[in-house]
Design a protein around this motif. Structure first.
Motif, PDB file in Angstrom:
ATOM      1  N   LEU A 102      -8.647 -35.206  17.177  1.00  0.00           N
ATOM      2  CA  LEU A 102      -9.603 -35.958  16.498  1.00  0.00           C
ATOM      3  C   LEU A 102     -10.042 -37.176  17.010  1.00  0.00           C
ATOM      4  N   SER A 103      -8.991 -38.066  17.078  1.00  0.00           N
ATOM      5  CA  SER A 103      -8.900 -39.355  17.372  1.00  0.00           C
ATOM      6  C   SER A 103      -7.943 -39.774  18.302  1.00  0.00           C
ATOM      7  N   GLU A 116      -5.270 -33.199  12.668  1.00  0.00           N
ATOM      8  CA  GLU A 116      -5.858 -33.209  11.298  1.00  0.00           C
ATOM      9  C   GLU A 116      -4.577 -33.497  10.260  1.00  0.00           C
ATOM     10  N   THR A 140      -9.485 -35.020   8.175  1.00  0.00           N
ATOM     11  CA  THR A 140     -10.429 -34.020   8.758  1.00  0.00           C
ATOM     12  C   THR A 140     -11.177 -34.975   9.753  1.00  0.00           C
ATOM     13  N   THR A 141     -11.251 -36.146   9.650  1.00  0.00           N
ATOM     14  CA  THR A 141     -11.944 -37.113  10.578  1.00  0.00           C
ATOM     15  C   THR A 141     -11.225 -37.690  11.572  1.00  0.00           C
ATOM     16  N   LEU A 143      -9.041 -40.302  10.784  1.00  0.00           N
ATOM     17  CA  LEU A 143      -9.292 -41.781  10.479  1.00  0.00           C
ATOM     18  C   LEU A 143      -7.906 -42.248  10.822  1.00  0.00           C
ATOM     19  N   GLU A 204     -14.935 -43.682   0.806  1.00  0.00           N
ATOM     20  CA  GLU A 204     -16.145 -42.813   0.929  1.00  0.00           C
ATOM     21  C   GLU A 204     -17.296 -43.006   0.195  1.00  0.00           C
ATOM     22  N   ASN A 232     -22.169 -43.723   3.854  1.00  0.00           N
ATOM     23  CA  ASN A 232     -21.057 -43.530   4.769  1.00  0.00           C
ATOM     24  C   ASN A 232     -20.610 -44.426   5.830  1.00  0.00           C
ATOM     25  N   SER A 234     -19.708 -46.079   8.901  1.00  0.00           N
ATOM     26  CA  SER A 234     -19.389 -45.486  10.161  1.00  0.00           C
ATOM     27  C   SER A 234     -18.484 -46.447  11.345  1.00  0.00           C
ATOM     28  N   ARG A 313     -25.480 -41.971  13.587  1.00  0.00           N
ATOM     29  CA  ARG A 313     -24.152 -42.651  13.662  1.00  0.00           C
ATOM     30  C   ARG A 313     -24.435 -43.885  14.544  1.00  0.00           C
TER      31      ARG A 313
END
Length: 446
Positions: A102-103, A116, A140-141, A143, A204, A232, A234, A313
Motif C-alpha cells: 500500500l505504501s 494492510e 486500508t490506505t 498510512l 478523517e 479528506n 490528502s 487528489r
C-alpha cells in the motif's frame, strides 16, 4: 477563474504522485506505461530526468532523495517491490510480500513497506529484513510516515482503526518509542518535519491538525482547518525549516499554517481597541470549558491557495526555489502548479507557473490574467516578476545531480556491502537536509 489545462488523450494517465521528502525539487509519477522522474531547477525549468516503460501500471514510485535508487510497485504485481538503479538501467533486487503493498517510505538508513495489517522494515544498505511488525490495526490506505533524517529514523503509523492513536516506532533501535492519542477519529494524514523532531497529524474529519514533539509526543500546536465541512486531507507537509505546515484536501483550498507561539515575553504593543478585546477574550478562556477555550486559542491559516480544481487528489511541497519560498502542488490530472508565498504577511498565494507532467515535457506558458484576477502590487506580485532570474541550486552546496554537499566525505561505515551500491557516495543526500541559516522567513540570503 481560469480554465483547467486539458490532458491530451494520447498521453498516459497518472497512477501515482510523489514530491520528494523535504521538497528537494524532485518529482516522481507513476503512469499506465511506467514511471517518470523530474527535477525542478527553477520556476521555469522542469526537466525529465528519467522515463521507464519496462513495468506498466506503476502506482508506487519512490526515489531516494536525488540518488539513482528508485523503488517501484505496479498493479500487475502489487505484492512485489522492485528496487532499481535507474542510471545504470539495472534491477538491484526485488521482494515479494503476502499481500498488496500500500505504501513505501525510505531514507538513507531504512526502507519501510506498509501492507494492510503489517509493516516490514529493511536496512536500505543491504536490503536485509530487520523487523516485521505483525497484526497492526487495519490500515486500508497504508498510512505511515518515516523521518527523512536517518539519524533518528522514526516511523509513525495508526495504532487503532477506530481512533486517532499514533504509534511512534524507532526504526534504528527497532522498538516502540511511545503512543500518542492524537485525535478522536481515525487518522488520515501523518508527516514528520525534516529533522524528525516534530510530527503532524490529521483525522478523517480533517478539521483539526495537530503537531507533536518527537520522541516525547507532547502536543505543540493545534490548527483548525475549518468547521463547516469534513474533508479528506490528502497531503500534509512541513517546510524544510519547520516554520510552516501545509495541508491540502479534496477541496479547492490549500492551507498553510505558521508554527509560532505567542508568549508573554513579546514587546509591549501600543494599546489598541483590538488588542484590548484580545486580552479580554484571552482572560475569558480561563472560565470556559476546556473544549471551548481550546477552540478559541487555535490558530488559523497563515496563507491559502484556491486551486482551479476540486475533488482531485493532489500532493503539496513547501520549498525554496531561486532563494524565494514557493508552494508546489501536483494534481492527479498531471500538472504541477507553482505558487509564490509571502513568508512575512501570508495571505493568498500567487500562481506563477504551470507545468505538464504527462505531455511532451515542454513547458506550458501561463497567461496570468486567465488564471486569476489581477493582484495588487504586493510582495507576491513583485517576486513573481523575478522568477525568471537564472539560478542554480537553491540550497547551499546542494546539487540535484549529486544530491550531496560538495566536498563532503561520508564516513566509510555509512556504507554496507550488499546489493544496494550506487555509483559513488556523492549520490546520497546530505546528512543535514538543510542548513539552519536558510530559514523560510529569510529571503535575503546571498
Amino acid at each position: 477563474m481560469g480554465q483547467k489545462i486539458p490532458v491530451q488523450t494520447s498521453t498516459p494517465s497518472l497512477q501515482g504522485l510523489l514530491l520528494s521528502p523535504g521538497g528537494l525539487h524532485s518529482l516522481a509519477i507513476g503512469t499506465t506505461t511506467g514511471y517518470r522522474l523530474f527535477s525542478l531547477s527553477s520556476v521555469e525549468q522542469l526537466d525529465q530526468v528519467h522515463e521507464s516503460n519496462e513495468i506498466p501500471d506503476v502506482y508506487i514510485v519512490e526515489r531516494l532523495f536525488s540518488s539513482s535508487l528508485v523503488v517501484v510497485v505496479s498493479h500487475a504485481k502489487p505484492q512485489q517491490m522492485n528496487v532499481y538503479h535507474f542510471k545504470k538501467g539495472t534491477e538491484i533486487c526485488n521482494y515479494s510480500y503476502p499481500f498488496k503493498i500500500l505504501s513505501i517510505r525510505l531514507n538513507r538508513q531504512r526502507l519501510v513497506v506498509c501492507l494492510e495489517e503489517s509493516i516490514y522494515i529493511h536496512n536500505i544498505k543491504d536490503m536485509k529484513l530487520l523487523k516485521t511488525i505483525m497484526d497492526t490495526p487495519l490500515n486500508t490506505t497504508g498510512l505511515c510516515a518515516l523521518s527523512i533524517n536517518h539519524a533518528n529514523s522514526y516511523l509513525a503509523y495508526p495504532g487503532s482503526a477506530t481512533s486517532g492513536e499514533i504509534v511512534l516506532y524507532d526504526g534504528n533501535t527497532l522498538k516502540t518509542a511511545c503512543t500518542i492519542p492524537a485525535h478522536d477519529g481515525p487518522l488520515a494524514a501523518l508527516t514528520f518535519n525534516s529533522t524528525g523532531s516534530k510530527l503532524a497529524s490529521a483525522s478523517e474529519k480533517g478539521t483539526v491538525i495537530r503537531v507533536f514533539s518527537i520522541p516525547g509526543g507532547q502536543k505543540l500546536y493545534e490548527f483548525r482547518r475549518g468547521m463547516k465541512r469534513y474533508v479528506n486531507i490528502s497531503s500534509l507537509v512541513f517546510s524544510m525549516d519547520s516554520q510552516f505546515l501545509c495541508a491540502s484536501s479534496n477541496t479547492e483550498t490549500v492551507h498553510i499554517f505558521k508554527l509560532e507561539h505567542l508568549t508573554d515575553s513579546r514587546p509591549e504593543e501600543p494599546p489598541t481597541w483590538s488588542g484590548y478585546m484580545g486580552k479580554m477574550f484571552q482572560a475569558a478562556t480561563n472560565y470556559l470549558p476546556a473544549q471551548v477555550s481550546g477552540m478559541m486559542s487555535q490558530d488559523r491559516a497563515f496563507a491559502t491557495v484556491r486551486l482551479n480544481i476540486s475533488g482531485q487528489r493532489n500532493i503539496c511541497a513547501l520549498s525554496t526555489i531561486q532563494k524565494l519560498p514557493r508552494l508546489l502542488v501536483t494534481t492527479s490530472d498531471g500538472h504541477l502548479y507553482i505558487y509564490n508565498l509571502d513568508p512575512q504577511d501570508g495571505g493568498e498565494c500567487v500562481l506563477i507557473k504551470t507545468h505538464s507532467l504527462l505531455g511532451s515535457g515542454k513547458m506550458e506558458e501561463n497567461k496570468e490574467n486567465d488564471l486569476q484576477p489581477p493582484v495588487p502590487q504586493s510582495y507576491a506580485a513583485t517576486v513573481a516578476r523575478q522568477s525568471t532570474v537564472p539560478s542554480t541550486s537553491t540550497m547551499p552546496g546542494y546539487s540535484e545531480d549529486g544530491g550531496a554537499l560538495r566536498g563532503e566525505v561520508i564516513p566509510e561505515h555509512e556504507f554496507a556491502t550488499g546489493p544496494v551500491c550506487l555509483d559513488d557516495e556523492n549520490e546520497f543526500p546530505p546528512d543535514t537536509p538543510l542548513n539552519s541559516s536558510w530559514g523560510w522567513g529569510k529571503t535575503d540570503q546571498n
